[in-house]
Design a protein around this motif. Structure first.
Motif, mmCIF file in Angstrom:
data_model
loop_
_atom_site.group_PDB
_atom_site.id
_atom_site.type_symbol
_atom_site.label_atom_id
_atom_site.label_comp_id
_atom_site.label_asym_id
_atom_site.label_seq_id
_atom_site.Cartn_x
_atom_site.Cartn_y
_atom_site.Cartn_z
ATOM 1 N N ASP A 6 1.715 10.322 -9.382
ATOM 2 C CA ASP A 6 1.579 9.264 -8.382
ATOM 3 C C ASP A 6 0.319 8.451 -8.644
ATOM 4 O O ASP A 6 -0.674 8.955 -9.151
ATOM 5 C CB ASP A 6 1.605 9.812 -6.947
ATOM 6 N N SER A 7 0.396 7.175 -8.269
ATOM 7 C CA SER A 7 -0.710 6.257 -8.540
ATOM 8 C C SER A 7 -0.646 5.076 -7.588
ATOM 9 O O SER A 7 0.313 4.925 -6.828
ATOM 10 C CB SER A 7 -0.627 5.760 -9.983
ATOM 11 N N GLY A 8 -1.684 4.250 -7.642
ATOM 12 C CA GLY A 8 -1.686 3.007 -6.891
ATOM 13 C C GLY A 8 -2.590 2.975 -5.679
ATOM 14 O O GLY A 8 -2.691 1.950 -5.003
ATOM 15 N N GLY A 9 -3.241 4.081 -5.385
ATOM 16 C CA GLY A 9 -4.140 4.096 -4.240
ATOM 17 C C GLY A 9 -5.373 3.248 -4.480
ATOM 18 O O GLY A 9 -5.606 2.736 -5.570
ATOM 19 N N GLY A 10 -6.169 3.114 -3.426
ATOM 20 C CA GLY A 10 -7.395 2.341 -3.539
ATOM 21 C C GLY A 10 -8.006 2.097 -2.193
ATOM 22 O O GLY A 10 -7.613 2.691 -1.184
ATOM 23 N N LEU A 11 -8.995 1.201 -2.194
ATOM 24 C CA LEU A 11 -9.698 0.814 -0.978
ATOM 25 C C LEU A 11 -9.222 -0.562 -0.557
ATOM 26 O O LEU A 11 -9.198 -1.493 -1.369
ATOM 27 C CB LEU A 11 -11.204 0.797 -1.238
ATOM 28 N N VAL A 12 -8.844 -0.684 0.698
ATOM 29 C CA VAL A 12 -8.331 -1.953 1.200
ATOM 30 C C VAL A 12 -8.814 -2.144 2.633
ATOM 31 O O VAL A 12 -9.050 -1.165 3.356
ATOM 32 C CB VAL A 12 -6.787 -1.979 1.116
ATOM 33 N N GLN A 13 -8.961 -3.386 3.029
ATOM 34 C CA GLN A 13 -9.347 -3.670 4.410
ATOM 35 C C GLN A 13 -8.150 -3.537 5.344
ATOM 36 O O GLN A 13 -6.998 -3.694 4.923
ATOM 37 C CB GLN A 13 -9.932 -5.078 4.501
ATOM 38 N N ALA A 14 -8.445 -3.288 6.582
ATOM 39 C CA ALA A 14 -7.387 -3.213 7.583
ATOM 40 C C ALA A 14 -6.579 -4.511 7.563
ATOM 41 O O ALA A 14 -7.138 -5.607 7.473
ATOM 42 C CB ALA A 14 -7.983 -2.978 8.963
ATOM 43 N N GLY A 15 -5.258 -4.346 7.649
ATOM 44 C CA GLY A 15 -4.373 -5.495 7.563
ATOM 45 C C GLY A 15 -3.880 -5.793 6.160
ATOM 46 O O GLY A 15 -2.963 -6.600 5.981
ATOM 47 N N GLY A 16 -4.476 -5.142 5.179
ATOM 48 C CA GLY A 16 -4.107 -5.372 3.797
ATOM 49 C C GLY A 16 -2.905 -4.558 3.367
ATOM 50 O O GLY A 16 -2.268 -3.864 4.165
ATOM 51 N N SER A 17 -2.607 -4.650 2.080
ATOM 52 C CA SER A 17 -1.422 -3.996 1.521
ATOM 53 C C SER A 17 -1.765 -3.233 0.258
ATOM 54 O O SER A 17 -2.719 -3.573 -0.459
ATOM 55 C CB SER A 17 -0.346 -5.038 1.177
ATOM 56 N N LEU A 18 -0.987 -2.203 0.004
ATOM 57 C CA LEU A 18 -1.052 -1.454 -1.244
ATOM 58 C C LEU A 18 0.363 -1.033 -1.617
ATOM 59 O O LEU A 18 1.208 -0.850 -0.734
ATOM 60 C CB LEU A 18 -1.919 -0.199 -1.112
ATOM 61 N N ARG A 19 0.573 -0.843 -2.907
ATOM 62 C CA ARG A 19 1.855 -0.337 -3.377
ATOM 63 C C ARG A 19 1.614 0.919 -4.212
ATOM 64 O O ARG A 19 0.934 0.850 -5.243
ATOM 65 C CB ARG A 19 2.580 -1.375 -4.210
ATOM 66 N N LEU A 20 2.141 2.011 -3.751
ATOM 67 C CA LEU A 20 2.039 3.269 -4.488
ATOM 68 C C LEU A 20 3.264 3.452 -5.380
ATOM 69 O O LEU A 20 4.366 3.024 -5.024
ATOM 70 C CB LEU A 20 1.929 4.452 -3.535
ATOM 71 N N SER A 21 3.053 4.085 -6.507
ATOM 72 C CA SER A 21 4.135 4.375 -7.432
ATOM 73 C C SER A 21 4.146 5.855 -7.765
ATOM 74 O O SER A 21 3.098 6.510 -7.756
ATOM 75 C CB SER A 21 3.959 3.570 -8.726
ATOM 76 N N CYS A 22 5.315 6.342 -8.079
ATOM 77 C CA CYS A 22 5.457 7.733 -8.506
ATOM 78 C C CYS A 22 6.456 7.766 -9.663
ATOM 79 O O CYS A 22 7.608 7.358 -9.498
ATOM 80 C CB CYS A 22 5.934 8.603 -7.362
ATOM 81 N N ALA A 78 11.540 6.159 -10.980
ATOM 82 C CA ALA A 78 10.343 5.847 -10.209
ATOM 83 C C ALA A 78 10.674 5.639 -8.742
ATOM 84 O O ALA A 78 11.764 5.194 -8.387
ATOM 85 C CB ALA A 78 9.659 4.604 -10.761
ATOM 86 N N VAL A 79 9.717 5.960 -7.907
ATOM 87 C CA VAL A 79 9.814 5.695 -6.478
ATOM 88 C C VAL A 79 8.536 4.982 -6.065
ATOM 89 O O VAL A 79 7.456 5.215 -6.642
ATOM 90 C CB VAL A 79 10.025 6.991 -5.671
ATOM 91 N N TYR A 80 8.664 4.097 -5.091
ATOM 92 C CA TYR A 80 7.559 3.254 -4.684
ATOM 93 C C TYR A 80 7.361 3.337 -3.167
ATOM 94 O O TYR A 80 8.297 3.591 -2.415
ATOM 95 C CB TYR A 80 7.834 1.804 -5.077
ATOM 96 N N LEU A 81 6.142 3.076 -2.757
ATOM 97 C CA LEU A 81 5.829 2.974 -1.337
ATOM 98 C C LEU A 81 5.020 1.703 -1.132
ATOM 99 O O LEU A 81 3.857 1.630 -1.529
ATOM 100 C CB LEU A 81 5.045 4.186 -0.841
ATOM 101 N N GLN A 82 5.665 0.702 -0.538
ATOM 102 C CA GLN A 82 4.972 -0.544 -0.199
ATOM 103 C C GLN A 82 4.380 -0.370 1.193
ATOM 104 O O GLN A 82 5.105 -0.116 2.155
ATOM 105 C CB GLN A 82 5.954 -1.716 -0.224
ATOM 106 N N MET A 83 3.081 -0.517 1.282
ATOM 107 C CA MET A 83 2.375 -0.327 2.552
ATOM 108 C C MET A 83 1.730 -1.638 2.969
ATOM 109 O O MET A 83 0.848 -2.150 2.262
ATOM 110 C CB MET A 83 1.311 0.766 2.404
ATOM 111 N N ASN A 84 2.184 -2.172 4.076
ATOM 112 C CA ASN A 84 1.647 -3.422 4.614
ATOM 113 C C ASN A 84 0.971 -3.166 5.961
ATOM 114 O O ASN A 84 1.182 -2.119 6.583
ATOM 115 C CB ASN A 84 2.775 -4.439 4.786
ATOM 116 N N SER A 85 0.193 -4.127 6.387
ATOM 117 C CA SER A 85 -0.506 -4.039 7.682
ATOM 118 C C SER A 85 -1.211 -2.697 7.822
ATOM 119 O O SER A 85 -1.094 -2.011 8.849
ATOM 120 C CB SER A 85 0.499 -4.239 8.829
ATOM 121 N N LEU A 86 -1.932 -2.333 6.805
ATOM 122 C CA LEU A 86 -2.586 -1.029 6.802
ATOM 123 C C LEU A 86 -3.644 -0.919 7.895
ATOM 124 O O LEU A 86 -4.309 -1.903 8.244
ATOM 125 C CB LEU A 86 -3.210 -0.758 5.432
#
Length: 126
Positions: A6-22, A78-86
């Motif tokens: 798994d990958s794709g993590g990081g630091l983001v501000q509230a309201g931001g987005s990240l996409r994780l991959s596996c 692969a599987v993905y997790l799109q995370m919005n409005s964090l």
């Protein structure tokens, strides 16, 4: 045997987005239910979302409904997790996991999942 990275993590501000991959290897991927779990410091690992082998069924914990989207590409294993409005409360280590016992039933119990990635840190600042 299934290997998960798994990958794709990081630091983001509230309201931001990240996409994780596996990325998965070692078994017919389309026959495996895939899930994402997360674990915050001092808390138990919790189910976030899961997807059936075909991708036709998904499940989400209430706290992420409408903000997170799970998807998979069986051609790419692969599987993905799109995370919005964090939100800051989404801060945790996120793990992808594989349940090889059923291609369609999405369990929300970590005990049902046989294989795990090493995790990727997601930090949401306020």
């Amino acid at each position: 045997q299934v290997q998960l990275v798994d990958s794709g993590g990081g630091l983001v501000q509230a309201g931001g987005s990240l996409r994780l991959s596996c990325a998965a290897s070692g078994r017919t991927f389309s026959s495996i239910v895939m899930g994402w779990f997360r674990q915050a410091p001092g808390k138990e690992r919790e189910f976030v979302t899961g997807i059936s082998g075909s991708g036709g069924r998904t499940a989400y914990v209430d706290s992420v409904k409408g903000r997170f989207t799970i998807s998979r590409d069986n051609a790419k294993n692969a599987v993905y997790l799109q995370m919005n409005s964090l939100k800051p409360e989404d801060t945790a280590v996120y793990y992808c996991a594989a349940d090889i016992t059923s291609p369609w039933f999405i369990s929300q119990s970590s005990r049902a999942y046989n294989y795990w990635g090493r995790g990727t840190q997601v930090t949401v600042s306020s």
